[in-house]
Write a protein that holds these residues in place. Structure first.
Motif, PDB file in Angstrom:
ATOM      1  N   ALA A   1      -4.831  -3.170   4.486  1.00 41.82           N
ATOM      2  CA  ALA A   1      -4.625  -4.625   5.111  1.00 41.82           C
ATOM      3  C   ALA A   1      -4.911  -4.637   6.431  1.00 41.82           C
ATOM      4  O   ALA A   1      -5.555  -5.566   7.109  1.00 41.82           O
TER       5      ALA A   1
ATOM      6  N   VAL B   1      -1.360   0.155   1.160  1.00 36.58           N
ATOM      7  CA  VAL B   1      -1.354  -1.336   1.167  1.00 36.58           C
ATOM      8  C   VAL B   1      -1.512  -1.860   2.464  1.00 36.58           C
ATOM      9  O   VAL B   1      -2.301  -2.717   2.945  1.00 36.58           O
ATOM     10  N   ILE B   2      -0.742  -1.429   3.139  1.00 34.10           N
ATOM     11  CA  ILE B   2      -0.391  -1.513   4.880  1.00 34.10           C
ATOM     12  C   ILE B   2      -1.694  -1.311   5.419  1.00 34.10           C
ATOM     13  O   ILE B   2      -2.025  -1.920   6.161  1.00 34.10           O
TER      14      ILE B   2
ATOM     15  N   GLY C   1      -8.076  -6.522   8.406  1.00 26.84           N
ATOM     16  CA  GLY C   1      -8.153  -7.647   9.582  1.00 26.84           C
ATOM     17  C   GLY C   1      -8.704  -6.988  10.780  1.00 26.84           C
ATOM     18  O   GLY C   1      -9.595  -7.912  11.717  1.00 26.84           O
ATOM     19  N   LEU C   2      -8.557  -5.725  11.065  1.00 25.21           N
ATOM     20  CA  LEU C   2      -9.368  -5.244  12.158  1.00 25.21           C
ATOM     21  C   LEU C   2     -10.963  -5.223  11.862  1.00 25.21           C
ATOM     22  O   LEU C   2     -11.556  -5.338  12.804  1.00 25.21           O
TER      23      LEU C   2
ATOM     24  N   GLU D   1      -1.990 -10.107   8.641  1.00 23.97           N
ATOM     25  CA  GLU D   1      -2.392  -9.810   7.282  1.00 23.97           C
ATOM     26  C   GLU D   1      -1.567  -8.534   6.714  1.00 23.97           C
ATOM     27  O   GLU D   1      -1.165  -8.857   5.725  1.00 23.97           O
ATOM     28  N   PRO D   2      -1.231  -7.513   7.284  1.00 18.88           N
ATOM     29  CA  PRO D   2      -0.198  -6.378   6.831  1.00 18.88           C
ATOM     30  C   PRO D   2       1.066  -7.034   6.562  1.00 18.88           C
ATOM     31  O   PRO D   2       1.663  -6.749   5.454  1.00 18.88           O
TER      32      PRO D   2
ATOM     33  N   LEU E   1       0.581  -9.078   3.042  1.00 17.12           N
ATOM     34  CA  LEU E   1       0.445  -8.385   1.929  1.00 17.12           C
ATOM     35  C   LEU E   1       1.783  -7.195   1.651  1.00 17.12           C
ATOM     36  O   LEU E   1       2.168  -7.325   0.407  1.00 17.12           O
ATOM     37  N   LEU E   2       2.293  -6.994   2.536  1.00 14.26           N
ATOM     38  CA  LEU E   2       3.676  -6.128   2.458  1.00 14.26           C
ATOM     39  C   LEU E   2       4.722  -6.919   1.980  1.00 14.26           C
ATOM     40  O   LEU E   2       5.317  -6.839   0.898  1.00 14.26           O
TER      41      LEU E   2
ATOM     42  N   ALA F   1      -5.293 -10.100  12.619  1.00 16.40           N
ATOM     43  CA  ALA F   1      -5.318  -8.686  11.935  1.00 16.40           C
ATOM     44  C   ALA F   1      -3.830  -8.298  11.894  1.00 16.40           C
ATOM     45  O   ALA F   1      -3.890  -7.217  11.098  1.00 16.40           O
ATOM     46  N   LEU F   2      -2.969  -8.655  12.715  1.00 13.79           N
ATOM     47  CA  LEU F   2      -1.498  -8.211  12.671  1.00 13.79           C
ATOM     48  C   LEU F   2      -0.797  -8.957  11.696  1.00 13.79           C
ATOM     49  O   LEU F   2       0.382  -8.546  11.090  1.00 13.79           O
TER      50      LEU F   2
END
Lengths: 658, 305
Positions: A431, A427-428, A435-436, B139-140, B143-144, B136-137
């Motif tokens: 994600a 998932v990480i 984003g990138l 988003e993780p 979701l986490l 971009a940073l």
């Protein structure tokens, strides 16, 4: 003879005729393109029939090659890979007809068409072959044909170097495949795929690793990807589209096919693929983000997407090994669907980038800009491709990534901790990749197509002809269509999966109904989104009707003489992320900052290097070279001694045999 | 059936009350600074005024610039329909809808960035580049954080996580709740261009992120953008409120009223943060976002222990 073999013959015939008539460029192009299109259309008959529910037919003829036979079969898995290969090949051929016209008279396009058709024919044979000898011959032919296509502009130094890198990489991969198939064949006692059975656990692990390395080299898994960013930009764009869109997918096909021979997967296979996928995905997109050459950017993004496919496959294997059917099916289905989706949008993006390079003569994004006004069709199609590759709803990229995410989240809530941790990592990873990728493709589209042109050649760009934009339109339509037909696409993919892996049909039905009902919600949301967009467009038009709509210059914050060169460039756009991840992206900076009150000189230059190529493969190959060069004393050019070598060798063999 | 009516009611409330959140934030900041501040309904007046204006478009721009505000509003509207509120399920709820939620916000961002690049202005390019970097940073982390909630509640749908009996799963996970809330709060501040990531009141284009991207929009287009921002603040705020308020009485009207009060409490909180904190240097912002991811990771560690 089955229609698929007719297609192969049509393709080869077209190719040979193109070669024979190379002196008459128009005729030879007509033969090449005609053969390719006719072959692809005829070739589609059988896979479409199989996918529509027909039975798969096997065909077998003896062949004089030892252990070889002309054994082919179009089953569901083959048909599933054949459709994108054939469709994209036909579209690339039509596009190439106009794209290659620029070289007519300057270079033999006949040879290029010969190799193009040979590439398509060999890709077809690779996915339908059911005999190792036939498979490897087709595999090698595919590599060689694409090598000659990559080196089309062989008078350029960097193109020759790219071709060389590709040739070496692909043969290292093939060497692993030889080992893989010899081991499989020795255990089975035959080199026909049908006799390959489940291998004992100990050797299955070795076979799995051989398959991952051998097929992973073609698929572009990191760190075996180094040929991709060299070969894709060097090749003519319709060839790049074909190589990136479908040729690298034969690696995925091979891996998948071999996995069906190896029996139930242990958990570490899934973990290995998830690890490879996360590294390829994250580093691939980071490298892509930092590029200035638009085709090199797309090539690295292919590595990223190969990573996403590997993530899906790994999750699927993990689910299979822990007996979690939903996770397994969602992961594998997402991976397989992403194969088709990537063929559609990456083919589209490469064709779009080719149209830009064709029209402006440069691939350097920092010299482009403002092309949407000059090339409205190409630009709009490229935007659809860019949105699809960023997995934005309601396009196709979202559907396949959604399936992988769904599997991963099902893994996260699973009772078994052994699934939870890798699923969380996935998932990480996804994600971060998402984003990138959004940063990467807003840059690719925004810098190339929006703003003001950054050079004369970009300012004088012109829209490409019909033969070039219609294939792009078709691919853009495919991106939208798969996105809107997501439940049907998912059902089809799961049927392919069930057929290839032999999963329990009854249990699959349950997963299919779950996934299709979820996807119909996704499609519903996508339709609502589009309806809202259309509604808002009309609402704004109503609002602005009768009011003053003026046109002026861009607000320049009070600056008097704004210039196109003051715009943000590709390099400046990605600079914050490149700086943040400078440990992973090797950027070499040469600069002389201005000094003193009246600086005389100042310059800044940055150059990107592939860390794997520079720090892993370069030292490795240098070491191999220095090791091998110690053997040079054997090769001195004296004929008498060479004859002596032969005599001694024969004598030794004779004594050994005694 | 009553569930559906409440879903609709809360969605309509979100659409109507979202601009009020910004009014509350601004009043809080004014109170801290000892000013009277703008009226609570200022954003409504602004929207009304902007909707009655004509438009000025830059000659550099194309249809992408005009599509930006519209695609942005459409995607955040669908995201709002996916957001559950006050114990009632969302209007549109299905397993893994949180991915659609996250990617709809991605679609909004994608078009905002492109519309900014379409103007050819260096300043707007700067904002676009920063937005792409920070999101971009973020988003993780988002979701986490949601994955923690999913693991704890055993549901992969936003409505499943935040409504009905899933709540009891939270009972023994107090510290994890706080950590996830912290992560989501950082994401909320970053995504909505608030201090310490971005200063909505700054007057220097060089230092802006979100504001500079929309410099060239005016009239109805700018109204759409302002409304989109308010609604985005609402939906991300609603997620945070859902995480922080897992206790439910079962009376949807009462729970909804509590959640509504919490939303405005959150707005006051954002106003307080903006008043007592300085903005971070741009180079520090990634560290903040990574720490949001770390908070969510720590929460995951706690619930998996």
């Amino acid at each position: 003879m089955p229609p698929i073999m007719t297609a192969v013959i049509l393709l080869l015939a077209g190719g040979f005729l193109a070669l024979l008539t190379a002196r008459l460029p128009r005729l030879s192009t007509a033969f090449g393109v005609g053969g390719a299109v006719a072959g692809c259309v005829v070739g589609l008959i059988q896979p479409v029939r199989v996918l529509a529910g027909g039975i798969s037919e096997a065909w077998l003829r003896p062949w004089s090659v030892p252990y070889g036979s002309l054994s082919i079969e179009v089953d569901l898995l083959s048909a599933f890979f054949l459709v994108p290969i054939l469709v994209l090949s036909a579209l690339a051929a039509v596009y190439g007809q106009e794209y290659m016209a620029a070289w007519r008279g300057r270079r033999s396009t006949g040879a290029s068409w010969f190799f193009f058709n040979a590439l398509v024919a060999s890709m077809i044979v690779v996915v339908i072959a059911r005999n190792t000898a036939l498979f490897l011959v087709a595999w090698e032919l595919m590599s060689l044909a694409s090598f000659f296509l990559v080196t089309f502009e062989h008078d350029k130094d960097d193109v020759r170097r790219a071709g060389w890198t590709y040739l070496v990489a692909t043969h290292i991969g093939t060497a692993f495949l030889f080992a893989l198939f010899l081991l499989l064949g020795r255990a089975a006692g035959s080199l026909n795929f049908i006799s390959f059975g489940p291998a004992p656990a100990a050797s299955a692990g070795v076979l799995f690793l051989l398959a991952v390395i051998g097929f992973g080299t073609k698929a572009g898994f990191m760190p075996l990807h180094v040929w991709l960013p060299e070969a894709h930009p060097a090749a003519p764009s319709h060839v790049s589209a074909l190589m990136s869109g479908v040729m690298i997918k034969t690696g995925i096909y091979g891996l998948f096919r071999v996995l069906t021979f190896l029996g139930p997967p242990p958990a570490w296979w899934g973990l290995t693929l998830i690890g490879i996928g996360a590294v390829s995905g994250i580093l691939g997109v980071l490298f892509a983000l930092a590029q200035r050459d638009v085709k090199r950017l797309l090539a690295y993004s292919t590595v990223e997407n190969a990573g996403i496919i590997a993530l899906g496959l790994g999750l699927g294997l993990l689910g299979m090994s822990y007996g979690d059917l939903t996770v397994a099916v969602a992961g594998l289905a997402g991976a397989l669907l992403h194969v088709v989706n990537h063929a559609a949008f990456k083919g589209l993006l490469f064709l779009g980038a080719g149209a830009v390079a064709h029209s402006t003569g440069t691939r350097d994004m920092d010299r482009l800009g403002g092309l949407l006004k000059r090339m409205p069709r190409t630009g709009s199609f490229f935007l659809i491709g860019a949105a699809a590759i960023c997995a934005l709803p309601p396009l196709n990229g979202f559907v396949s990534e959604f399936l992988i995410y769904f599997g991963a989240f099902k893994g996260v809530i699973s009772e078994q901790p052994a699934i939870v941790y890798p699923a969380l990592g996935l998932v990480i990873g996804l994600a971060l990749i998402g984003g990138l990728a959004a940063a990467c493709f807003t840059k690719a589209f925004g810098i190339v197509f929006l703003g003001e042109p950054r050079s004369e050649s970009a300012a004088h760009a012109h829209e490409c002809g019909r033969a070039m934009w219609i294939p792009m339109l078709a691919l853009a339509a495919a991106c939208a269509a798969i996105g809107l037909a997501a439940p049907a696409a998912c059902r089809l993919v799961i049927r392919v999966l069930g057929d290839a892996t032999g999963m329990d049909a009854f249990a699959l039905d349950h997963v299919v109904s779950t996934l299709t009902s979820i996807l119909s919600f996704v499609v519903g949301a996508g339709v609502a989104l589009m309806a809202l967009v259309i509604g808002l467009v009309f609402a704004r038009r109503r609002l602005l009707a009768g009011r003053e709509v003026a046109h002026a210059g861009t607000w320049d914050c009070g600056y008097l003489k704004p210039d196109a060169r003051m715009q943000y460039t590709a390099s400046s756009f990605s600079q914050p992320l490149a700086r943040l991840f400078h440990g992973a992206i090797g950027t070499k900076i040469r600069s002389a900052p201005p000094k003193g009150l009246f600086p005389k000189t100042a310059f800044f230059g940055s150059e990107l290097v592939d860390v794997f190529k520079d720090r892993l493969f370069k030292p490795l190959f240098l070491a191999v070279e220095s090791g091998v060069s110690r053997m040079r004393w054997l090769q001195h050019g004296r004929l008498q001694l060479y004859v002596l070598y032969i005599a001694v060798t024969l004598l030794v063999l004779l004594i050994w045999k005694l | 059936m009553s569930g559906f009516l409440f879903s609709l009611l809360w969605l309509l409330t979100a659409l109507a009350a979202a601009p009020l959140l910004l009014g509350v934030i601004n009043r809080t900041k004014a109170w801290f600074a000892g000013r009277t501040g703008q009226p609570l309904l200022q954003l409504y007046y602004d929207l009304w005024k902007l909707l009655h204006k004509g438009a000025v478009y830059s000659r550099t721009t194309t249809w992408v610039f005009r599509a930006g505000p519209i695609v942005g509003l459409a995607s955040v509207l669908v995201a709002a329909a996916l957001t559950p509120f006050g114990g009632a399920p969302a209007l549109l709820a299905f397993p893994c809808d949180l991915i659609l939620f996250a990617y709809l916000l991605g679609l909004l961002r994608f078009f905002t960035i492109l519309a900014a690049l379409d103007t050819g202005s260096a300043f707007e390019g700067m904002g676009a580049s920063r937005e792409a970097t920070f999101s971009a940073l973020a988003e993780p982390a988002l979701l986490l954080g949601l994955a923690v909630v999913a693991h704890k509640t055993g549901s992969v749908s936003l409505s499943g996580m935040f409504s009905g009996d899933a709540v009891s799963a939270w009972a023994h996970a107090g510290p994890a709740i706080l950590l996830v809330a912290g992560a989501l709060l950082i994401v909320l501040l970053a995504e909505n261009a608030r201090i310490p990531v971005d200063d909505p009141n700054t007057h220097l284009e060089l230092t802006m992120i979100h504001e500079v991207m929309v410099l060239d929009h005016g009239g109805p287009d700018f109204a759409l953008i302002l409304y989109t921002s308010a609604l985005k603040l609402w939906v991300l705020g609603a997620l945070l409120v859902n995480v922080l308020l897992p206790a439910r009485t079962g009376f949807l009207l009462f729970d909804g009223a509590v959640a509504l009060a919490a939303m405005f409490g959150l707005a006051v909180g954002v106003g307080v943060i903006e008043s007592i904190m300085a903005r971070l240097r741009l180079l520090r912002v990634p560290q903040l976002l990574v720490s949001a991811g770390a908070l969510a990771g720590l929460a995951m560690f706690l619930v998996l222990r």
